[in-house]
Design an enzyme around this catalytic site. Sequence first.
Site, PDB file in Angstrom:
ATOM      1  N   LYS A 121       0.878  -1.180   0.000  1.00 56.05           N
ATOM      2  CA  LYS A 121       0.000   0.000   0.000  1.00 56.05           C
ATOM      3  C   LYS A 121       0.916   1.231   0.000  1.00 56.05           C
ATOM      4  O   LYS A 121       1.319   1.734   1.045  1.00 56.05           O
ATOM      5  CB  LYS A 121      -0.880  -0.021   1.252  1.00 56.05           C
ATOM      6  CG  LYS A 121      -2.231   0.638   1.092  1.00 56.05           C
ATOM      7  CD  LYS A 121      -2.193   2.058   0.592  1.00 56.05           C
ATOM      8  CE  LYS A 121      -1.991   3.073   1.681  1.00 56.05           C
ATOM      9  NZ  LYS A 121      -1.742   4.442   1.170  1.00 56.05           N
ATOM     10  N   CYS A 180      13.771  11.100   6.546  1.00 59.72           N
ATOM     11  CA  CYS A 180      13.598  10.909   8.002  1.00 59.72           C
ATOM     12  C   CYS A 180      14.910  11.109   8.754  1.00 59.72           C
ATOM     13  O   CYS A 180      14.910  11.356   9.947  1.00 59.72           O
ATOM     14  CB  CYS A 180      13.046   9.518   8.252  1.00 59.72           C
ATOM     15  SG  CYS A 180      14.070   8.236   7.511  1.00 59.72           S
ATOM     16  N   GLU A 192       8.593  16.847  14.652  1.00 58.35           N
ATOM     17  CA  GLU A 192       9.159  16.690  13.314  1.00 58.35           C
ATOM     18  C   GLU A 192       8.517  17.683  12.339  1.00 58.35           C
ATOM     19  O   GLU A 192       7.289  17.775  12.270  1.00 58.35           O
ATOM     20  CB  GLU A 192       8.904  15.257  12.830  1.00 58.35           C
ATOM     21  CG  GLU A 192       9.610  14.938  11.537  1.00 58.35           C
ATOM     22  CD  GLU A 192       9.321  13.521  11.048  1.00 58.35           C
ATOM     23  OE1 GLU A 192       8.162  13.094  11.118  1.00 58.35           O
ATOM     24  OE2 GLU A 192      10.266  12.859  10.588  1.00 58.35           O
ATOM     25  N   GLU A 245       9.019   1.925  11.237  1.00 59.34           N
ATOM     26  CA  GLU A 245      10.092   2.911  11.001  1.00 59.34           C
ATOM     27  C   GLU A 245       9.403   4.264  10.951  1.00 59.34           C
ATOM     28  O   GLU A 245       8.686   4.555   9.992  1.00 59.34           O
ATOM     29  CB  GLU A 245      10.795   2.626   9.660  1.00 59.34           C
ATOM     30  CG  GLU A 245      11.462   1.261   9.563  1.00 59.34           C
ATOM     31  CD  GLU A 245      12.720   1.142  10.399  1.00 59.34           C
ATOM     32  OE1 GLU A 245      13.218   2.163  10.893  1.00 59.34           O
ATOM     33  OE2 GLU A 245      13.195   0.009  10.584  1.00 59.34           O
TER      34      GLU A 245
HETATM   35  P1  NAD Z   1       1.978   8.772   6.995  1.00 59.23           P
HETATM   36  O1  NAD Z   1       2.057   8.102   8.302  1.00 59.23           O
HETATM   37  O2  NAD Z   1       0.985   9.856   6.821  1.00 59.23           O
HETATM   38  O3  NAD Z   1       1.653   7.720   5.828  1.00 59.23           O
HETATM   39  C1  NAD Z   1       2.482   6.613   5.576  1.00 59.23           C
HETATM   40  C2  NAD Z   1       1.656   5.509   4.917  1.00 59.23           C
HETATM   41  O4  NAD Z   1       0.681   5.058   5.846  1.00 59.23           O
HETATM   42  C3  NAD Z   1       0.886   5.967   3.678  1.00 59.23           C
HETATM   43  O5  NAD Z   1       0.904   4.930   2.729  1.00 59.23           O
HETATM   44  C4  NAD Z   1      -0.515   6.180   4.219  1.00 59.23           C
HETATM   45  O6  NAD Z   1      -1.524   6.062   3.256  1.00 59.23           O
HETATM   46  C5  NAD Z   1      -0.597   5.054   5.229  1.00 59.23           C
HETATM   47  N1  NAD Z   1      -1.612   5.249   6.283  1.00 59.23           N
HETATM   48  C6  NAD Z   1      -2.088   6.420   6.772  1.00 59.23           C
HETATM   49  N2  NAD Z   1      -3.005   6.181   7.732  1.00 59.23           N
HETATM   50  C7  NAD Z   1      -3.099   4.837   7.859  1.00 59.23           C
HETATM   51  C8  NAD Z   1      -3.866   3.976   8.692  1.00 59.23           C
HETATM   52  N3  NAD Z   1      -4.717   4.451   9.594  1.00 59.23           N
HETATM   53  N4  NAD Z   1      -3.691   2.651   8.571  1.00 59.23           N
HETATM   54  C9  NAD Z   1      -2.815   2.150   7.672  1.00 59.23           C
HETATM   55  N5  NAD Z   1      -2.064   2.911   6.849  1.00 59.23           N
HETATM   56  C10 NAD Z   1      -2.205   4.237   6.942  1.00 59.23           C
HETATM   57  O7  NAD Z   1       3.444   9.267   6.675  1.00 59.23           O
HETATM   58  P2  NAD Z   1       3.924  10.151   5.445  1.00 59.23           P
HETATM   59  O8  NAD Z   1       3.486  11.553   5.674  1.00 59.23           O
HETATM   60  O9  NAD Z   1       3.574   9.462   4.184  1.00 59.23           O
HETATM   61  O10 NAD Z   1       5.515  10.056   5.596  1.00 59.23           O
HETATM   62  C11 NAD Z   1       6.288  10.939   6.319  1.00 59.23           C
HETATM   63  C12 NAD Z   1       6.720  10.299   7.617  1.00 59.23           C
HETATM   64  O11 NAD Z   1       7.453   9.106   7.366  1.00 59.23           O
HETATM   65  C13 NAD Z   1       7.671  11.182   8.415  1.00 59.23           C
HETATM   66  O12 NAD Z   1       7.274  11.150   9.760  1.00 59.23           O
HETATM   67  C14 NAD Z   1       9.022  10.505   8.248  1.00 59.23           C
HETATM   68  O13 NAD Z   1       9.934  10.731   9.283  1.00 59.23           O
HETATM   69  C15 NAD Z   1       8.608   9.080   8.184  1.00 59.23           C
HETATM   70  N6  NAD Z   1       9.658   8.270   7.573  1.00 59.23           N
HETATM   71  C16 NAD Z   1      10.378   7.434   8.369  1.00 59.23           C
HETATM   72  C17 NAD Z   1      11.416   6.681   7.832  1.00 59.23           C
HETATM   73  C18 NAD Z   1      12.233   5.738   8.685  1.00 59.23           C
HETATM   74  O14 NAD Z   1      12.947   4.923   8.124  1.00 59.23           O
HETATM   75  N7  NAD Z   1      12.165   5.818  10.002  1.00 59.23           N
HETATM   76  C19 NAD Z   1      11.701   6.786   6.467  1.00 59.23           C
HETATM   77  C20 NAD Z   1      10.942   7.657   5.695  1.00 59.23           C
HETATM   78  C21 NAD Z   1       9.920   8.391   6.247  1.00 59.23           C
END
Ligand code: NAD
Length: 480
Positions: free
Chosen positions: A172, A281, A383, A247
């Site tokens: 997804k 991140c 963040e 992550e």
């Molecule tokens: P997000 O949490 O909004 O979304 C991530 C994914 O989760 C998307 O595919 C989204 O559709 C899905 N999602 C959202 N709500 C959900 C739910 N209730 N149930 C299941 N899936 C759901 O994050 P984002 O804005 O896409 O990404 C940015 C974040 O990702 C930042 O906080 C960044 O630090 C983090 N990030 C972490 C790493 C790491 O390795 N630690 C790497 C890259 C990004």
Amino acid sequence: MERLANYIGGEYQAPLSNRYFENTNPANAKIIAMVPDSNSEDMDKAVHAAREAFPAWKRTSLSQRSKILRKLSQLILEHGDEIAHLESMDQGKPVWLASSMDVQRSAANFSFFAGAIDSLTNEAMQDQETLNYTWRDPMGVVGLITPWNLPLYLLTWKLAPALAMGNTVVCKPSELTPMTAFYLTKLLEKAELPKGVCNIVFGKGDPCGAALVKHPDVPCISFTGGTKTGLDIYTKGAAQCKKIGLELGGKNPQIVFADADIEECVQKTVQAAFLNQGEICLCTSRLFVEETVYARFIEKFAGYTQALKIGDPQKKDNFLGAVVSKAHLEKILSFVELAKSEGASALVGGEALHLEGEFAEGAFMMPTILVGVNPKSKVMQEEIFGPVVCVHPFHSEDEVIALANDVSYGLSASVWTRNLSKAHRVAQNLQVGTVWINTWMKRDLRVPFGGTKFSGVGREGGVHSLDFYSQSKNICVQLS
Ligand code: NAD
């Protein structure tokens, strides 16, 4: 304009509701594709397809899986130009960066795990009467949920080890950046991955991602994304005793001691703070500089930052493209405004960049250096995930370790000093999953990668990923 489709059981399928949403290029606000607005019924079909494909895929030899992964790696490189173009159009990053980072790393993810299973060994223990050995079973149908900042890079970081260990998967991808995941489906066909082994369902977090997390036939979820979403997934997964890898977000400190190579450090800091518009991140977001070199450091840092070019993602000399969306730009700006209202000031940047012509509607943010931010304030604690870095002076090693650890996150940190003992000492006292010493974001795919505190649960990378996507069974044989 392209209309994307779900990839289920090796077939392209429209969402059952027949509903789509728009996907926009953040650099010019043009609509680039219509994305399936999939729901729990689409997800159910995909999980069903993955379940059907599981027994045969589980039985394939390691060498056969390895061969397919290597083929995928090669195909990504062969189609690198198209992939870089799509990634840039979707996410806003410069094409040169998508080519040199996202494409290369996505290819490396497949070739690395192809090699990792070629050389995979398990434990065996003997005594006079018994032989114990470890047998690894795949988890079954694995759910992979990924964010928008490094779309193909992070999807393949999960997909490659999950397939390598004999799982079938349902992916997804982020609703904001679906283009390269869709492109990948064509490469999966070319690599002759059997139908149903990898399924991709496009849609929003809720209902689409949520349906994957809740699905009773998906015992394992690997998630990369925001902490708030991660906590929700963790709680819901726990109710069904699922294996969950998280992550999550970061608020990464960088510590610069007075004895560091300041010139080299400043140059690296520009990348650490602003690469990919600060939307990695691992980007430095809190920069602590020893008081005796603070003035010299920030003068140089401000100079390099002011010289950065921003704009058209196609142009090679633009270091920053657009941030992922207008909404995200507003969020970044709100943090900067909050900092200013609390008495901080922007040494460089601090506002959106308004371009002319084709990019007039683009979401561009100037790289921003904030000074005078209280370490306890929201801007230093939460963040931002954009090209914004807060700089703060410190006086002693103990003080800076306390400052660095004083957040709820614990993803990564970088430490700059020529004093080897100090470097190791500080690194060992930082509450994070990764510490870089005199560098930033050097990634060896064998090492454990992940966060402490609210930055995540579990580790990815090398054998850690292979462990995550399998479960060990001990088999004990009576010998005499
Ligand atoms: P997000 O949490 O909004 O979304 C991530 C994914 O989760 C998307 O595919 C989204 O559709 C899905 N999602 C959202 N709500 C959900 C739910 N209730 N149930 C299941 N899936 C759901 O994050 P984002 O804005 O896409 O990404 C940015 C974040 O990702 C930042 O906080 C960044 O630090 C983090 N990030 C972490 C790493 C790491 O390795 N630690 C790497 C890259 C990004």
